[in-house]
Motif scaffolding. Structure first.
Motif, PDB file in Angstrom:
ATOM      1  N   PHE A 136      58.981  49.602 -12.253  1.00 42.30           N
ATOM      2  CA  PHE A 136      60.032  48.971 -11.453  1.00 42.30           C
ATOM      3  C   PHE A 136      59.705  47.499 -11.306  1.00 42.30           C
ATOM      4  N   PHE A 137      60.730  46.717 -11.013  1.00 42.34           N
ATOM      5  CA  PHE A 137      60.602  45.263 -11.045  1.00 42.34           C
ATOM      6  C   PHE A 137      61.027  44.634  -9.725  1.00 42.34           C
ATOM      7  N   CYS A 138      61.845  45.336  -8.982  1.00 40.64           N
ATOM      8  CA  CYS A 138      62.376  44.827  -7.719  1.00 40.64           C
ATOM      9  C   CYS A 138      61.719  45.576  -6.556  1.00 40.64           C
ATOM     10  N   THR A 139      62.228  46.744  -6.241  1.00 37.78           N
ATOM     11  CA  THR A 139      61.652  47.553  -5.158  1.00 37.78           C
ATOM     12  C   THR A 139      61.644  49.035  -5.550  1.00 37.78           C
ATOM     13  N   ALA A 140      60.779  49.783  -4.894  1.00 33.62           N
ATOM     14  CA  ALA A 140      60.767  51.246  -5.012  1.00 33.62           C
ATOM     15  C   ALA A 140      60.399  51.791  -3.641  1.00 33.62           C
ATOM     16  N   GLY A 141      60.644  53.074  -3.454  1.00 35.40           N
ATOM     17  CA  GLY A 141      60.272  53.632  -2.159  1.00 35.40           C
ATOM     18  C   GLY A 141      60.747  55.045  -1.970  1.00 35.40           C
ATOM     19  N   MET A 142      60.556  55.505  -0.741  1.00 35.25           N
ATOM     20  CA  MET A 142      60.975  56.860  -0.378  1.00 35.25           C
ATOM     21  C   MET A 142      61.354  56.874   1.093  1.00 35.25           C
ATOM     22  N   GLY A 143      61.989  57.956   1.514  1.00 38.52           N
ATOM     23  CA  GLY A 143      62.486  58.009   2.879  1.00 38.52           C
ATOM     24  C   GLY A 143      63.972  57.707   2.899  1.00 38.52           C
ATOM     25  N   GLU A 185      47.600  59.914   7.902  1.00 42.65           N
ATOM     26  CA  GLU A 185      48.882  60.560   8.246  1.00 42.65           C
ATOM     27  C   GLU A 185      49.839  59.524   8.847  1.00 42.65           C
ATOM     28  N   THR A 186      51.049  59.470   8.302  1.00 41.78           N
ATOM     29  CA  THR A 186      52.035  58.481   8.735  1.00 41.78           C
ATOM     30  C   THR A 186      53.395  59.139   8.855  1.00 41.78           C
ATOM     31  N   ASN A 187      54.011  58.981  10.018  1.00 41.67           N
ATOM     32  CA  ASN A 187      55.386  59.434  10.180  1.00 41.67           C
ATOM     33  C   ASN A 187      56.268  58.209   9.990  1.00 41.67           C
ATOM     34  N   ALA A 188      57.244  58.256   9.082  1.00 45.62           N
ATOM     35  CA  ALA A 188      57.996  57.045   8.764  1.00 45.62           C
ATOM     36  C   ALA A 188      59.465  57.331   8.504  1.00 45.62           C
ATOM     37  N   PHE A 189      60.282  56.376   8.886  1.00 42.84           N
ATOM     38  CA  PHE A 189      61.710  56.369   8.552  1.00 42.84           C
ATOM     39  C   PHE A 189      61.858  56.033   7.064  1.00 42.84           C
ATOM     40  N   SER A 190      61.061  55.074   6.593  1.00 40.46           N
ATOM     41  CA  SER A 190      61.061  54.728   5.171  1.00 40.46           C
ATOM     42  C   SER A 190      59.774  54.024   4.783  1.00 40.46           C
ATOM     43  N   LEU A 191      59.415  54.172   3.507  1.00 40.29           N
ATOM     44  CA  LEU A 191      58.329  53.410   2.888  1.00 40.29           C
ATOM     45  C   LEU A 191      58.942  52.625   1.735  1.00 40.29           C
ATOM     46  N   SER A 192      58.736  51.311   1.729  1.00 37.85           N
ATOM     47  CA  SER A 192      59.271  50.476   0.648  1.00 37.85           C
ATOM     48  C   SER A 192      58.153  49.675   0.007  1.00 37.85           C
ATOM     49  N   PHE A 193      58.111  49.699  -1.317  1.00 36.49           N
ATOM     50  CA  PHE A 193      57.152  48.902  -2.076  1.00 36.49           C
ATOM     51  C   PHE A 193      57.935  47.765  -2.726  1.00 36.49           C
ATOM     52  N   ALA A 194      57.682  46.547  -2.264  1.00 35.91           N
ATOM     53  CA  ALA A 194      58.485  45.404  -2.696  1.00 35.91           C
ATOM     54  C   ALA A 194      57.693  44.506  -3.637  1.00 35.91           C
ATOM     55  N   ASN A 195      58.187  44.411  -4.864  1.00 35.87           N
ATOM     56  CA  ASN A 195      57.688  43.407  -5.805  1.00 35.87           C
ATOM     57  C   ASN A 195      58.532  42.149  -5.582  1.00 35.87           C
ATOM     58  N   THR A 259      52.839  63.919   0.015  1.00 34.65           N
ATOM     59  CA  THR A 259      53.944  64.441   0.812  1.00 34.65           C
ATOM     60  C   THR A 259      53.858  65.967   0.882  1.00 34.65           C
ATOM     61  N   GLN A 260      54.585  66.541   1.834  1.00 33.90           N
ATOM     62  CA  GLN A 260      54.551  67.993   1.996  1.00 33.90           C
ATOM     63  C   GLN A 260      55.363  68.698   0.914  1.00 33.90           C
ATOM     64  N   ALA A 261      56.437  68.061   0.466  1.00 38.06           N
ATOM     65  CA  ALA A 261      57.280  68.594  -0.620  1.00 38.06           C
ATOM     66  C   ALA A 261      57.566  67.449  -1.582  1.00 38.06           C
ATOM     67  N   PRO A 262      57.864  67.742  -2.848  1.00 36.84           N
ATOM     68  CA  PRO A 262      58.178  66.659  -3.790  1.00 36.84           C
ATOM     69  C   PRO A 262      59.331  65.802  -3.262  1.00 36.84           C
ATOM     70  N   PRO A 263      59.128  64.501  -3.122  1.00 38.17           N
ATOM     71  CA  PRO A 263      60.145  63.672  -2.475  1.00 38.17           C
ATOM     72  C   PRO A 263      61.181  63.115  -3.450  1.00 38.17           C
ATOM     73  N   MET A 264      62.310  62.733  -2.891  1.00 34.73           N
ATOM     74  CA  MET A 264      63.271  61.883  -3.594  1.00 34.73           C
ATOM     75  C   MET A 264      62.740  60.453  -3.471  1.00 34.73           C
ATOM     76  N   ILE A 265      62.676  59.735  -4.586  1.00 30.68           N
ATOM     77  CA  ILE A 265      62.277  58.335  -4.543  1.00 30.68           C
ATOM     78  C   ILE A 265      63.431  57.488  -5.077  1.00 30.68           C
ATOM     79  N   HIS A 266      63.290  56.170  -4.956  1.00 35.17           N
ATOM     80  CA  HIS A 266      64.185  55.279  -5.696  1.00 35.17           C
ATOM     81  C   HIS A 266      63.316  54.222  -6.353  1.00 35.17           C
ATOM     82  N   TYR A 267      63.764  53.757  -7.517  1.00 41.63           N
ATOM     83  CA  TYR A 267      63.115  52.622  -8.162  1.00 41.63           C
ATOM     84  C   TYR A 267      64.222  51.705  -8.666  1.00 41.63           C
ATOM     85  N   ASP A 268      64.215  50.469  -8.197  1.00 40.50           N
ATOM     86  CA  ASP A 268      65.264  49.500  -8.530  1.00 40.50           C
ATOM     87  C   ASP A 268      66.661  50.079  -8.276  1.00 40.50           C
TER      88      ASP A 268
END
Length: 292
Positions: A136-143, A185-195, A259-268
């Motif tokens: 990915f080149f812009c952002t990726a994340g989950m939540g 351990e982290t409880n989160a609304f979202s995690l974003s990885f920003a390039n 994660t507890q179950a395989p998550p939905m992620i997004h990339y770009d």
């Protein structure tokens, strides 16, 4: 003397209107190339991941001045993937819904102005990143963002209005999730990885992010009361997101999320359902050449 050759790969399904005006876009590209003493070859994508195939098939055929993505961040991602760690520059004609990478790079958002920049601009080298080996080149994340991205991808209409509508409806039913981030351990609304600093549409999740610092900006949005959502949206769209009671930032070169179950992620902006509960994210410094 041979004319410089540009390979344009156009996604007719990008954005809100490009598909209705493909002929017009094609003519404008050809005219600009002619005016700049260049040759333009234009190919069209037919399905998801087709742009990557087209790049691989054409990369070695001749010394392209640039391979140009005509579309949104998803199209840019597909075209850039095979260009990582090569000398081949990518050009961007941002005709998508969000255009996050182009906005961060300051590339104009109209067809004519971005073509002018393509032929007159300079080449810089930026970082790229990977989430479980998906570039990915812009952002990726989950939540929350991945959840909205998944629902948005199922809509008939694209564009900012649809995205806002989907986000608003999702907001009221979405529940924060538990993650283990680098063993904590982290409880989160979202995690974003920003390039880059934003998702697109000037939604700046990491306003301080740099494409050339060899680091990812991790933004953790912690669970918050529902009334805070308005403030969060305001910060996001006015480039004022910063560390606070509910927002945590870290710089990193790599991270492991469990994660507890395989998550939905997004990339770009592209949603993707993983089949594993272990997610590895890492930066690839100075790995993509871009015309800006």
């Amino acid at each position: 003397m041979n004319k410089p050759s540009y390979l344009f790969i156009l996604n007719p399904n990008s954005g809100t209107s490009i598909g209705k005006h493909v002929g017009e876009v094609q003519k404008t590209i050809e005219l600009f190339a002619q005016k700049n003493g260049a040759e333009a070859q234009i190919l069209f994508t037919e399905e998801r991941a087709h742009a990557t195939t087209l790049v691989k098939e054409n990369l070695g055929l001749q010394p392209w001045k640039a391979i140009v993505a005509v579309g949104g961040d998803g199209t840019v991602n597909e075209i850039a993937q095979p260009l990582v760690d090569t000398d081949q520059p990518i050009g961007i004609i941002p005709l998508g819904s969000g255009n996050g990478l182009a906005r961060h790079l300051g590339i104009p958002l109209t067809l004519e102005a971005s073509l002018k920049r393509l032929f007159e601009g300079k080449i810089i080298t930026i970082d790229s990143a990977q989430i479980n080996d998906i570039p990915f080149f812009c952002t990726a994340g989950m939540g929350f963002d991945a959840y909205v991205g998944h629902l948005f991808s199922q809509q008939n209409q694209r564009g900012l209005a649809t995205y806002i509508n989907v986000s608003f409806q999702s907001y009221w039913r979405y529940k924060p999730q538990s993650f283990k981030l680098n063993g904590v351990e982290t409880n989160a609304f979202s995690l974003s990885f920003a390039n880059a600093g934003q998702f697109g549409n000037n939604a700046w999740v990491a306003p301080q992010a740099s494409l050339q610092d060899g680091l990812l900006d991790l933004c953790v949005i912690k669970p918050f009361p529902k009334w805070y959502g308005t403030s969060l949206a305001y910060q996001l769209f006015t480039k004022q997101m910063k560390a606070s009671r509910y927002i945590d930032y870290q710089h990193m070169t790599e991270a492991v999320i469990e994660t507890q179950a395989p998550p939905m992620i997004h990339y770009d902006g592209e949603p993707f359902q993983l089949d594993t509960t272990r997610i590895e994210v890492k930066i690839k410094p100075q790995s993509l050449r871009v015309i800006v």
